[in-house]
Design a protein around this motif. Sequence first.
Motif, short mmCIF file in Angstrom:
data_model
loop_
_atom_site.label_atom_id
_atom_site.label_comp_id
_atom_site.label_asym_id
_atom_site.label_seq_id
_atom_site.Cartn_x
_atom_site.Cartn_y
_atom_site.Cartn_z
N CYS A 91 -4.32 -1.52 8.95
CA CYS A 91 -3.73 -1.06 7.70
C CYS A 91 -3.41 0.42 7.80
O CYS A 91 -4.24 1.23 8.20
CB CYS A 91 -4.68 -1.31 6.54
N GLY A 93 -1.81 1.86 5.03
CA GLY A 93 -1.55 2.26 3.65
C GLY A 93 -2.19 3.62 3.39
O GLY A 93 -2.93 4.14 4.24
N THR A 94 -1.93 4.20 2.22
CA THR A 94 -2.35 5.59 1.97
C THR A 94 -3.86 5.80 2.18
O THR A 94 -4.26 6.71 2.90
CB THR A 94 -1.96 5.99 0.54
N ALA A 95 -4.68 4.95 1.56
CA ALA A 95 -6.14 5.15 1.66
C ALA A 95 -6.59 5.04 3.11
O ALA A 95 -7.40 5.86 3.58
CB ALA A 95 -6.87 4.14 0.78
N CYS A 96 -6.09 4.04 3.83
CA CYS A 96 -6.50 3.86 5.22
C CYS A 96 -5.96 4.99 6.10
O CYS A 96 -6.65 5.47 7.00
CB CYS A 96 -6.05 2.49 5.74
N CYS A 132 -0.83 -1.49 2.71
CA CYS A 132 -2.08 -1.74 1.99
C CYS A 132 -2.35 -3.24 1.78
O CYS A 132 -1.49 -3.97 1.32
CB CYS A 132 -2.04 -1.03 0.64
N VAL A 133 -3.55 -3.66 2.13
CA VAL A 133 -3.91 -5.07 1.96
C VAL A 133 -4.86 -5.25 0.77
O VAL A 133 -5.44 -6.32 0.58
CB VAL A 133 -4.54 -5.67 3.25
N GLY A 134 -5.02 -4.20 -0.02
CA GLY A 134 -5.76 -4.31 -1.27
C GLY A 134 -7.27 -4.17 -1.15
O GLY A 134 -8.00 -4.54 -2.07
N CYS A 135 -7.76 -3.66 -0.04
CA CYS A 135 -9.22 -3.45 0.11
C CYS A 135 -9.49 -1.98 0.39
O CYS A 135 -10.27 -1.64 1.29
CB CYS A 135 -9.77 -4.26 1.28
N CYS A 136 -8.84 -1.10 -0.36
CA CYS A 136 -8.87 0.33 -0.05
C CYS A 136 -10.28 0.91 -0.01
O CYS A 136 -10.53 1.86 0.72
CB CYS A 136 -8.03 1.11 -1.05
N VAL A 141 -9.15 -0.08 7.14
CA VAL A 141 -9.23 -1.54 7.26
C VAL A 141 -8.39 -2.04 8.44
O VAL A 141 -7.29 -1.53 8.69
CB VAL A 141 -8.72 -2.20 5.95
S1 FES Z 1 -4.60 1.33 2.08
FE1 FES Z 1 -5.60 0.05 3.49
S2 FES Z 1 -6.42 -1.47 2.23
FE2 FES Z 1 -5.37 -0.21 0.85
#
Ligand code: FES
Length: 172
Positions: A91, A93-96, A132-136, A141
Amino acid sequence: MAINNKEVTTTEEQAKVRQKTRQILKRFGRKQGNLVPILQKVQGKLGYLPREAMLEIAKFLSIPGIDVYSVITFYNQFRLNPPGKHSIRVCLGTACHMKGGYITLDAWKRRLGIDRGETTPDREFDLDSVACVGCCVMAPVTVVDAKPQGKVEPTKVDGLLLAFEIEREKKS
Ligand code: FES
């Protein structure tokens, strides 16, 4: 057309790919607007889009092969390489990303010896990134065989690979 995907090697395999592709093409009209749905169906059948399939599709739609290739490389959903037995999706996404997603991706790349979008030569693993896979809360992840794994830092990459190795040894 120079296409860098080399997995279909024998004449027999090539003929099979062409035949399967032609069967799918029978269900479609020869409109260029059908290109994406055709690619989706062919990939659904073959698991990826080999060169021979691309050439058949280009011929069917009367468009240059490079146009088919461009569409495939434009959309994330299409694969130029055959899928591995296990899928690894990092992942980004922003958080990851904030928690070191790219470091995790680099760790997978180094351990598997492949880049994003590729499959290991033994076809055990394929590697790619996802949004993002929704497990931020579990960032960073990695989705391993459709199961999100949390806090996947380089040492955990080693642990996950070791688990696969142990599993393989148990089966042999
Ligand atoms: S950014 Fe990776 S799970 Fe949301």
